[in-house]
Design a protein around this motif. Structure first.
Motif, PDB file in Angstrom:
ATOM      1  N   UNK A  65       8.054   0.688   4.741  1.00 25.44           N
ATOM      2  CA  UNK A  65       7.434  -0.277   5.644  1.00 25.44           C
ATOM      3  C   UNK A  65       5.946  -0.264   5.326  1.00 25.44           C
ATOM      4  N   UNK A  66       5.420  -1.420   4.991  1.00 21.06           N
ATOM      5  CA  UNK A  66       4.027  -1.531   4.571  1.00 21.06           C
ATOM      6  C   UNK A  66       3.272  -2.393   5.574  1.00 21.06           C
ATOM      7  N   UNK A  67       2.227  -1.806   6.137  1.00 21.50           N
ATOM      8  CA  UNK A  67       1.328  -2.549   7.020  1.00 21.50           C
ATOM      9  C   UNK A  67       0.038  -2.804   6.271  1.00 21.50           C
ATOM     10  N   UNK A  68      -0.446  -4.025   6.377  1.00 23.45           N
ATOM     11  CA  UNK A  68      -1.701  -4.401   5.734  1.00 23.45           C
ATOM     12  C   UNK A  68      -2.632  -5.013   6.764  1.00 23.45           C
ATOM     13  N   UNK A  69      -3.905  -4.702   6.630  1.00 25.29           N
ATOM     14  CA  UNK A  69      -4.913  -5.276   7.520  1.00 25.29           C
ATOM     15  C   UNK A  69      -5.013  -6.786   7.321  1.00 25.29           C
ATOM     16  N   UNK A  70      -4.852  -7.229   6.084  1.00 26.00           N
ATOM     17  CA  UNK A  70      -5.005  -8.647   5.757  1.00 26.00           C
ATOM     18  C   UNK A  70      -3.989  -9.013   4.675  1.00 26.00           C
ATOM     19  N   UNK A  71      -3.066  -9.898   4.997  1.00 27.72           N
ATOM     20  CA  UNK A  71      -2.036 -10.278   4.035  1.00 27.72           C
ATOM     21  C   UNK A  71      -2.609 -11.010   2.816  1.00 27.72           C
ATOM     22  N   UNK A  72      -3.866 -11.379   2.853  1.00 29.42           N
ATOM     23  CA  UNK A  72      -4.515 -11.956   1.677  1.00 29.42           C
ATOM     24  C   UNK A  72      -4.589 -10.931   0.550  1.00 29.42           C
ATOM     25  N   UNK A  73      -4.463  -9.634   0.890  1.00 31.18           N
ATOM     26  CA  UNK A  73      -4.504  -8.554  -0.098  1.00 31.18           C
ATOM     27  C   UNK A  73      -3.117  -8.169  -0.614  1.00 31.18           C
ATOM     28  N   UNK A  74      -2.100  -8.931  -0.238  1.00 28.49           N
ATOM     29  CA  UNK A  74      -0.711  -8.604  -0.577  1.00 28.49           C
ATOM     30  C   UNK A  74      -0.506  -8.474  -2.086  1.00 28.49           C
ATOM     31  N   UNK A  75      -1.009  -9.409  -2.862  1.00 31.13           N
ATOM     32  CA  UNK A  75      -0.815  -9.374  -4.319  1.00 31.13           C
ATOM     33  C   UNK A  75      -1.508  -8.155  -4.932  1.00 31.13           C
ATOM     34  N   UNK A  76      -2.678  -7.801  -4.431  1.00 28.88           N
ATOM     35  CA  UNK A  76      -3.403  -6.634  -4.950  1.00 28.88           C
ATOM     36  C   UNK A  76      -2.614  -5.350  -4.680  1.00 28.88           C
ATOM     37  N   UNK A  77      -2.092  -5.215  -3.469  1.00 31.30           N
ATOM     38  CA  UNK A  77      -1.273  -4.048  -3.132  1.00 31.30           C
ATOM     39  C   UNK A  77      -0.010  -4.036  -3.989  1.00 31.30           C
ATOM     40  N   UNK A  87      12.067   1.109 -11.449  1.00 31.61           N
ATOM     41  CA  UNK A  87      12.977  -0.010 -11.639  1.00 31.61           C
ATOM     42  C   UNK A  87      14.416   0.476 -11.517  1.00 31.61           C
ATOM     43  N   UNK A  88      15.215  -0.268 -10.759  1.00 32.25           N
ATOM     44  CA  UNK A  88      16.587   0.115 -10.511  1.00 32.25           C
ATOM     45  C   UNK A  88      16.750   0.992  -9.277  1.00 32.25           C
ATOM     46  N   UNK A  89      15.632   1.455  -8.715  1.00 35.35           N
ATOM     47  CA  UNK A  89      15.655   2.294  -7.513  1.00 35.35           C
ATOM     48  C   UNK A  89      14.736   1.723  -6.437  1.00 35.35           C
ATOM     49  N   UNK A  90      14.605   0.414  -6.400  1.00 36.89           N
ATOM     50  CA  UNK A  90      13.729  -0.217  -5.422  1.00 36.89           C
ATOM     51  C   UNK A  90      14.316  -0.018  -4.014  1.00 36.89           C
ATOM     52  N   UNK A  91      13.474   0.400  -3.061  1.00 36.75           N
ATOM     53  CA  UNK A  91      13.973   0.591  -1.695  1.00 36.75           C
ATOM     54  C   UNK A  91      14.042  -0.723  -0.933  1.00 36.75           C
ATOM     55  N   UNK A  92      14.743  -0.688   0.194  1.00 40.04           N
ATOM     56  CA  UNK A  92      14.607  -1.788   1.151  1.00 40.04           C
ATOM     57  C   UNK A  92      13.148  -1.753   1.593  1.00 40.04           C
ATOM     58  N   UNK A  93      12.537  -2.912   1.782  1.00 39.56           N
ATOM     59  CA  UNK A  93      11.104  -2.923   2.064  1.00 39.56           C
ATOM     60  C   UNK A  93      10.743  -4.068   2.985  1.00 39.56           C
ATOM     61  N   UNK A  94       9.780  -3.812   3.848  1.00 37.10           N
ATOM     62  CA  UNK A  94       9.205  -4.849   4.691  1.00 37.10           C
ATOM     63  C   UNK A  94       7.690  -4.700   4.623  1.00 37.10           C
ATOM     64  N   UNK A  95       6.986  -5.805   4.739  1.00 40.46           N
ATOM     65  CA  UNK A  95       5.523  -5.770   4.753  1.00 40.46           C
ATOM     66  C   UNK A  95       5.039  -6.754   5.802  1.00 40.46           C
ATOM     67  N   UNK A  96       4.004  -6.361   6.502  1.00 37.63           N
ATOM     68  CA  UNK A  96       3.449  -7.228   7.523  1.00 37.63           C
ATOM     69  C   UNK A  96       1.992  -6.902   7.777  1.00 37.63           C
ATOM     70  N   UNK A  97       1.404  -7.688   8.624  1.00 41.46           N
ATOM     71  CA  UNK A  97       0.003  -7.523   8.970  1.00 41.46           C
ATOM     72  C   UNK A  97      -0.118  -6.828  10.314  1.00 41.46           C
ATOM     73  N   UNK A  98      -1.067  -5.895  10.402  1.00 38.65           N
ATOM     74  CA  UNK A  98      -1.314  -5.170  11.651  1.00 38.65           C
ATOM     75  C   UNK A  98      -2.744  -4.656  11.649  1.00 38.65           C
ATOM     76  N   UNK A  99      -3.301  -4.493  12.826  1.00 36.43           N
ATOM     77  CA  UNK A  99      -4.591  -3.821  12.938  1.00 36.43           C
ATOM     78  C   UNK A  99      -4.330  -2.337  12.743  1.00 36.43           C
ATOM     79  N   UNK A 100      -4.948  -1.734  11.734  1.00 40.89           N
ATOM     80  CA  UNK A 100      -4.731  -0.322  11.439  1.00 40.89           C
ATOM     81  C   UNK A 100      -5.711   0.527  12.248  1.00 40.89           C
TER      82      UNK A 100
END
Length: 115
Positions: A65-77, A87-100
């Motif tokens: 689970x990935x929280x980001x302060x600004x989703x504009x930084x999504x590509x950089x992360x 590769x081949x072992x990618x986890x289930x993943x979610x990403x969203x924006x939150x105040x950290x």
């Protein structure tokens, strides 16, 4: 019933909690004030170390689970994440924006893994 173990507790939280063969890591942050790239790399390095301590590795991550302060930084992360995730072992993943915890943190990652 599976045993629960905790490591690196500080009176508020533990960095690692293991229940049976499942490992839960607390939300990991990088160097406050650093770039998104540097913070993400710092976090992934911490995740590698904590998983190793718990008897696992990144090939056994079940969920991220990935929280980001600004989703504009999504590509950089994602550029750092994509180079790190096996590769081949990618986890289930979610990403969203939150105040950290502070504005100096740009990324926080929470991991659940198998032993």
């Amino acid at each position: 019933m599976p045993e629960v173990t905790r490591a690196h507790g500080n009176g508020r939280m533990s960095q690692i909690v293991t229940h049976g063969d499942t490992i839960y890591l607390a939300g990991q942050v990088g160097t406050a004030g650093a770039s998104v790239t540097q913070q993400t790399q710092d976090i992934l390095d911490k995740i590698d170390a904590l998983l190793a301590e718990a008897g696992s590795d990144k090939t056994k991550i079940l969920q991220a689970i990935i929280w980001m302060d600004d989703m504009a930084d999504f590509a950089e992360m994602n550029a750092v994440w994509d180079a790190w995730v096996p590769q081949g072992n990618e986890p289930a993943r979610a990403a969203g924006s939150a105040h950290l915890a502070t504005p100096d943190y740009k990324v926080e990652i929470i991991i659940t893994a198998a032993k």
